[in-house]
Design a protein around this motif. Structure first.
Motif, short mmCIF file in Angstrom:
data_model
loop_
_atom_site.label_atom_id
_atom_site.label_comp_id
_atom_site.label_asym_id
_atom_site.label_seq_id
_atom_site.Cartn_x
_atom_site.Cartn_y
_atom_site.Cartn_z
N ASP A 138 0.44 -0.89 9.38
CA ASP A 138 -0.24 -0.97 8.35
C ASP A 138 -0.89 -2.21 7.82
N SER B 42 0.62 -1.15 0.48
CA SER B 42 0.04 -0.26 -0.45
C SER B 42 1.11 1.15 0.35
N SER B 43 0.44 2.18 -0.45
CA SER B 43 1.14 3.45 -0.40
C SER B 43 1.45 4.22 1.06
N LYS B 44 0.90 4.13 2.65
CA LYS B 44 1.25 4.26 3.53
C LYS B 44 2.32 3.53 3.88
N SER C 187 4.54 1.63 1.16
CA SER C 187 5.34 2.95 0.69
C SER C 187 6.64 4.05 0.97
#
Length: 59
Positions: free
Chosen positions: A56, A2-4, A6
């Motif tokens: 996350d 996920s973006s979080k 990354s």
């Protein structure tokens, strides 16, 4: 990934970079300012990155 996660990994790597280069940053950029605690800021940024990565995975 996920973006979080990354963004958390990017913050962690940036914190490591600040810790590793704190001496050279102080002598190169801030030669007339004094010693700024880049290593302490790197530890804080890295801790935030670790929190973002592992928070996350718990969800």
């Amino acid at each position: 990934m996920s973006s979080k996660v990354s963004k958390g990994i990017a913050l962690l790597l940036f914190g490591i970079l600040l810790c590793a280069g704190s001496g050279e940053i102080n002598t190169t950029i801030l030669y007339n300012f004094g010693d700024f605690p880049f290593a302490a800021i790197g530890v804080i940024v890295g801790a935030v990155g670790l929190y973002m990565v592992f928070s996350d995975m718990a969800e």
